[in-house]
Scaffold this active site. Structure first.
Site, PDB file in Angstrom:
ATOM      1  N   GLY A 190       0.861  -1.217  -0.054  1.00 50.37           N
ATOM      2  CA  GLY A 190       0.019   0.023  -0.144  1.00 50.37           C
ATOM      3  C   GLY A 190       0.784   1.172  -0.175  1.00 50.37           C
ATOM      4  O   GLY A 190       0.581   2.206  -0.866  1.00 50.37           O
TER       5      GLY A 190
ATOM      6  N   ARG B  62      -7.997  -2.921  -1.448  1.00 46.42           N
ATOM      7  CA  ARG B  62      -7.882  -1.612  -0.374  1.00 46.42           C
ATOM      8  C   ARG B  62      -8.065  -0.356  -0.994  1.00 46.42           C
ATOM      9  O   ARG B  62      -8.056  -0.236  -2.371  1.00 46.42           O
ATOM     10  CB  ARG B  62      -6.294  -1.631  -0.150  1.00 46.42           C
ATOM     11  CG  ARG B  62      -5.889  -2.855   0.534  1.00 46.42           C
ATOM     12  CD  ARG B  62      -4.609  -2.793   1.136  1.00 46.42           C
ATOM     13  NE  ARG B  62      -4.352  -1.726   2.421  1.00 46.42           N
ATOM     14  CZ  ARG B  62      -3.152  -1.491   2.809  1.00 46.42           C
ATOM     15  NH1 ARG B  62      -2.009  -2.265   2.342  1.00 46.42           N
ATOM     16  NH2 ARG B  62      -3.178  -0.423   3.879  1.00 46.42           N
TER      17      ARG B  62
ATOM     18  N   GLN C 294       0.251   7.783   4.324  1.00 47.78           N
ATOM     19  CA  GLN C 294       0.393   7.538   2.942  1.00 47.78           C
ATOM     20  C   GLN C 294      -0.349   8.693   2.257  1.00 47.78           C
ATOM     21  O   GLN C 294       0.089   9.110   1.372  1.00 47.78           O
ATOM     22  CB  GLN C 294      -0.290   6.072   2.848  1.00 47.78           C
ATOM     23  CG  GLN C 294       0.667   4.927   3.433  1.00 47.78           C
ATOM     24  CD  GLN C 294       0.078   3.670   3.035  1.00 47.78           C
ATOM     25  OE1 GLN C 294      -1.147   3.389   2.692  1.00 47.78           O
ATOM     26  NE2 GLN C 294       0.879   2.575   3.421  1.00 47.78           N
TER      27      GLN C 294
ATOM     28  N   ASP D 226       0.724   0.008  12.952  1.00 44.03           N
ATOM     29  CA  ASP D 226       0.919  -1.484  12.580  1.00 44.03           C
ATOM     30  C   ASP D 226       1.044  -2.577  13.752  1.00 44.03           C
ATOM     31  O   ASP D 226       1.228  -3.482  13.315  1.00 44.03           O
ATOM     32  CB  ASP D 226       2.130  -1.209  11.725  1.00 44.03           C
ATOM     33  CG  ASP D 226       1.901  -0.503  10.253  1.00 44.03           C
ATOM     34  OD1 ASP D 226       0.722  -0.556  10.071  1.00 44.03           O
ATOM     35  OD2 ASP D 226       2.671  -0.065   9.751  1.00 44.03           O
TER      36      ASP D 226
ATOM     37  N   LYS E  88      -6.264  -2.216   6.305  1.00 44.55           N
ATOM     38  CA  LYS E  88      -4.780  -2.673   5.819  1.00 44.55           C
ATOM     39  C   LYS E  88      -4.483  -3.756   5.180  1.00 44.55           C
ATOM     40  O   LYS E  88      -5.458  -3.961   4.514  1.00 44.55           O
ATOM     41  CB  LYS E  88      -4.175  -2.911   7.210  1.00 44.55           C
ATOM     42  CG  LYS E  88      -4.026  -1.531   8.360  1.00 44.55           C
ATOM     43  CD  LYS E  88      -3.143  -0.579   7.841  1.00 44.55           C
ATOM     44  CE  LYS E  88      -3.226   0.642   8.629  1.00 44.55           C
ATOM     45  NZ  LYS E  88      -2.537   1.722   8.118  1.00 44.55           N
TER      46      LYS E  88
ATOM     47  N   ARG F 113      -7.575  -6.109   9.967  1.00 45.81           N
ATOM     48  CA  ARG F 113      -6.824  -6.612  11.138  1.00 45.81           C
ATOM     49  C   ARG F 113      -7.638  -6.973  12.369  1.00 45.81           C
ATOM     50  O   ARG F 113      -7.311  -7.556  13.246  1.00 45.81           O
ATOM     51  CB  ARG F 113      -5.643  -5.838  11.185  1.00 45.81           C
ATOM     52  CG  ARG F 113      -4.458  -5.928  10.062  1.00 45.81           C
ATOM     53  CD  ARG F 113      -3.309  -5.048  10.344  1.00 45.81           C
ATOM     54  NE  ARG F 113      -2.332  -5.497   9.363  1.00 45.81           N
ATOM     55  CZ  ARG F 113      -1.269  -4.791   8.963  1.00 45.81           C
ATOM     56  NH1 ARG F 113      -1.071  -3.533   9.698  1.00 45.81           N
ATOM     57  NH2 ARG F 113      -0.337  -5.228   8.105  1.00 45.81           N
TER      58      ARG F 113
END
Ligand code: S3P
Length: 452
Positions: free
Chosen positions: A103, A131, A178, A329, A356, A360
């Protein structure tokens, strides 16, 4: 069924292990590695990188930089050389850019090319194709770039870059480095001033590295959050970059040591940028025996050697939502620690985990439940009820959904569980931590590949 990015799934099993002892030299930081290759590609002249993460995600970015015209060469273990094309110098790639599982790779590269007069089509593995990309193409449209993707803006997706980009002031609707980085990278080839406003601080490697490469960039902290301002069309100067070791990878040997009886592990030279260090603060609040030795600064980033020892006294805690971005993360591995602590650990403000490499929250909740752990969840929250060290039953096969951090988290769970914990596919580990199995085995972990 989701097909694996690698050819055949690699089932694995992790068994009660330990004590884990020794030194764990984890690989280079994934975020910084992607950015080093991309920024190197945007300079005229030679950038040298040492300590680059040679995981599949980063190798895919290296390949992409070559496809956009940079000269990228591997000189040795983690040693790379990039001869770039300059800001605005990307050439149109001759083929589709396949970013694999990454990603970060695809989103940052889309940002860079959107403000140049070229067209590129991006794809990736089944995880990446699921995603959301609208969070990137929406701000890129404000610069003047057009995009054509599948429903919901998903990959494969084509971006028609703009010849005459206009500067943008963008308030990011999601806490995402991002998104911030894609906007700043698009701002590089845009005349004037590009601004990003983020209500919650996210990792700031792009800002630090852009400054290091010679761009004019400032961050103003206000009540509304951080306002980041970049002056467009700088001449970037090639750099020698030493990539610090990845705190998100360090999290696995550190957390495994905390939950496996008798362990004492040193993880040297870990990047401890405050925008990445939320896990370590949370572990200390839980009562973990975790120390930071030799704190120092390297390559503009704070680093230290982490030492983790078995911590049977850990208690459940509440993790405040404002800490989520600095450990985004690390929630999968933290939930494994929480299952081995005593009491309830509540993780709030974590809905970004649902988009993600996998969902998750769902992946951890289902796997932990299968291993006998009580879990509660809602859209934005994960709660794990821990029964203390050695209390996890195990004895299940967990589904990794092409997600490296889910795979490594369940392998760590198995090291402290009563019965073995298996994975349907451990192959994704190679995207960010290709030496994980060998490194953990050296410390005393019992992980096997199961031939079926
Ligand atoms: C990253 C940002 C985070 C993180 C990812 C790496 C980066 O994603 O989850 O592993 O290098 O910018 P978001 O920006 O979407 O939160």
């Amino acid at each position: 069924m989701i097909l694996s990015a690698h050819d055949t799934p690699i089932p694995m099993t992790s068994r009660k292990s330990g004590p884990l002892k020794g030194v764990a030299n984890v690989p280079g930081d994934k975020s910084i590695s992607h950015r080093a290759l991309i920024l190197g590609a945007l300079c005229v002249g030679e950038t040298r990188i040492t300590g680059l993460l040679e995981g599949q995600d980063v190798l895919d970015t290296a390949k992409a930089m070559a496809a956009f015209g940079a000269d990228v060469e591997r000189l040795g273990d983690g040693e790379w050389r990039v001869n770039g094309v300059g800001v605005g110098g990307f050439a149109e790639p001759e083929n589709v850019i396949d970013c694999g599982n990454a990603g970060t790779g695809v989103r940052l590269i889309m940002g860079v090319m959107a403000s140049t007069d070229i067209t590129a089509t991006f794809t990736g593995d089944a995880s990446l194709r699921a995603r959301p990309m609208g969070r990137i193409t929406d701000p890129l449209a404000l610069f003047g770039a057009q995009s054509y993707g599948r429903q919901g803006g998903r990959l494969p997706l084509t971006i028609v870059g703009t010849k005459n980009p206009v500067p943008v002031r963008y308030t990011s609707p999601v806490p995402s480095a991002q998104v911030k980085s894609a906007v700043l990278f698009a701002g590089l080839n845009t005349p004037g001033q590009t601004q990003v406003i983020e209500a919650e601080a996210t990792r700031d490697h792009t800002e630090r590295m852009l400054a290091g490469f010679g761009a004019e960039i400032t961050t103003e902290k206000t009540d509304a959050g951080n306002i980041i301002t970049l002056i467009g069309q700088p001449e970037l100067t090639p750099q020698d970059i030493v990539v610090p070791r990845d705190p998100s990878s360090a999290a696995f040997p550190v957390c495994a040591a905390l939950i496996v009886e008798g362990s004492d592990v040193l993880v040297p030279n870990i990047g401890l940028n405050p925008t990445r260090a939320g896990l370590f603060i949370s572990l200390q609040e839980m009562g973990a025996d975790l120390t930071f030795e030799n704190p120092r600064e390297e390559g503009g980033e704070p680093v230290a050697d982490l030492r983790a020892r078995f911590s049977p006294q850990m208690k459940g805690i509440e993790i405040p939502p404002e800490r989520a971005a600095s450990m985004i993360d690390e929630f999968p591995i933290l939930s494994v620690v929480a299952a081995n602590a005593t009491g309830k650990t509540t993780m709030r403000g974590v809905k970004e985990l649902r988009v993600k490499e996998s969902d998750r929250i769902d992946a951890m909740a289902r796997g932990l439940e299968a291993c006998g752990v009580r879990v509660e969840e809602d859209e934005d929250t994960l709660i794990v009820h821990g029964n203390g060290p050695g209390s996890v039953a195990g004895g299940a096969t967990c589904v990794t959904h092409l997600d490296h951090r889910i795979a490594m988290s369940f392998l760590c769970l198995g090291m402290a569980a009563q019965k073995p914990v298996s994975l349907d596919d451990g192959g994704p580990v190679a995207t960010s931590f290709p030496i994980f199995e060998g490194l953990m085995a050296q410390l005393g972990a019992r992980i096997t590949r199961d031939n079926r």
